[in-house]
Design a protein around this motif. Structure first.
Motif, PDB file in Angstrom:
ATOM      1  N   ARG A 153      -2.392   4.290  -8.149  1.00 22.73           N
ATOM      2  CA  ARG A 153      -3.747   3.728  -8.228  1.00 22.73           C
ATOM      3  C   ARG A 153      -3.802   2.551  -9.186  1.00 22.73           C
TER       4      ARG A 153
ATOM      5  N   ASN B 100      -4.134  -5.466  -7.802  1.00 24.80           N
ATOM      6  CA  ASN B 100      -4.312  -6.373  -6.666  1.00 24.80           C
ATOM      7  C   ASN B 100      -3.378  -7.588  -6.747  1.00 24.80           C
TER       8      ASN B 100
ATOM      9  N   PRO C  36       2.431   6.580  -1.143  1.00 29.36           N
ATOM     10  CA  PRO C  36       1.499   5.517  -1.540  1.00 29.36           C
ATOM     11  C   PRO C  36       1.863   4.939  -2.896  1.00 29.36           C
TER      12      PRO C  36
ATOM     13  N   GLY D  79       1.555  -2.753   3.907  1.00 27.37           N
ATOM     14  CA  GLY D  79       0.448  -3.286   3.128  1.00 27.37           C
ATOM     15  C   GLY D  79      -0.325  -4.319   3.913  1.00 27.37           C
ATOM     16  N   ASN D  80      -1.048  -5.170   3.180  1.00 28.07           N
ATOM     17  CA  ASN D  80      -1.846  -6.231   3.778  1.00 28.07           C
ATOM     18  C   ASN D  80      -1.311  -7.589   3.337  1.00 28.07           C
TER      19      ASN D  80
ATOM     20  N   SER E 204       0.811  -1.214   0.000  1.00 27.69           N
ATOM     21  CA  SER E 204       0.000   0.000   0.000  1.00 27.69           C
ATOM     22  C   SER E 204       0.848   1.269   0.000  1.00 27.69           C
ATOM     23  N   LYS E 205       2.015   1.218   0.629  1.00 21.50           N
ATOM     24  CA  LYS E 205       2.861   2.408   0.680  1.00 21.50           C
ATOM     25  C   LYS E 205       4.298   2.039   1.024  1.00 21.50           C
TER      26      LYS E 205
ATOM     27  N   GLU F  70      -2.452  -0.474  -7.419  1.00 20.15           N
ATOM     28  CA  GLU F  70      -3.404  -0.907  -6.396  1.00 20.15           C
ATOM     29  C   GLU F  70      -4.567  -1.673  -7.015  1.00 20.15           C
TER      30      GLU F  70
END
Length: 216
Positions: free
Chosen positions: A168, A174, A165, A203-204, A100-101, A171
């Motif tokens: 887009r 995915n 970040p 991030g995740n 994410s960043k 992101e």
């Protein structure tokens, strides 16, 4: 509010998980990383002549290995340096992550004895999805690289911890990332070398459930 602020500070000062952190499993990929600047042979030393073995001379405060950029120590001299103003740093993340960043940090100019000009300036961050892409090491950009972020680190900003970040477009794709390769294009004026103090990747974590859903 004070307790919350202190808790965030104790949690590596930003309160976000760092998947590049060495103690959590982040590792340097040597084949993706520029040679370290700062150690050179010194053959003219009388001691070296008598011992028949050349000494290694440290150039300035540099000479630290690249893994130093993955540990939480930004005191002056605790940085990884590479020659000139352009170089790369390859990081194998502790887990596959939906990034994410990116966080970059340099030591404070107030205590660094005018070393701020060695800080990275213009940076591109690439991601690679699979660890088996390490061999052979690709040179960015390639068909294995995903452009995550392009940013400028501002050494004159009020905060030395700066977050950037991902784009887009990245992101929306995915794609879980296993490897991050930083490509540094310039610094703030130092001709001999560039110093990178700390990089963090946030991030995740990509889970088994995410993997199963992506296959459906």
């Amino acid at each position: 509010m004070i307790e919350d602020a202190l808790e965030t500070y104790s949690a590596d000062r930003i309160g976000e998980r760092d998947y590049a952190l060495y103690s959590s499993g982040g590792r340097i990929i040597p084949s993706f990383t520029s040679p370290t600047f700062g150690l050179r042979k010194r053959s003219s030393s009388p001691l070296a002549w008598f011992s028949k073995a050349p000494l290694l001379e440290r150039v300035g405060a540099e000479g630290q290995p690249p893994v130093i950029a993955l540990v939480p120590d930004v005191t002056p001299g605790m940085c990884w340096a590479f020659a000139g103003s352009e170089g790369t740093l390859g990081i194998s993340l502790a887990r596959r992550v939906l990034v994410s960043k990116i966080t970059m940090e340099h030591t404070s100019p107030s205590i660094s004895h005018d070393q701020s000009i060695s800080a990275p300036r213009d940076v591109t961050v690439w991601g690679i999805g699979e660890e088996d892409s390490i061999l052979p090491a690709p040179i960015p950009p390639s068909d294995r690289h995903l452009l995550l972020s392009t940013f400028t680190y501002d050494v004159l900003a009020s905060k030395m911890i700066q977050q950037f970040p991902i784009s887009r477009e990245a992101e929306q794709l995915n794609i879980p990332i296993a490897i991050v390769q930083m490509q540094i294009h310039s610094n703030h004026g130092k001709k001999d070398y560039t110093c990178l103090y700390r990089v963090r990747v946030h991030g995740n974590e990509w889970t088994l459930e995410d993997e199963l859903q992506s296959q459906n």
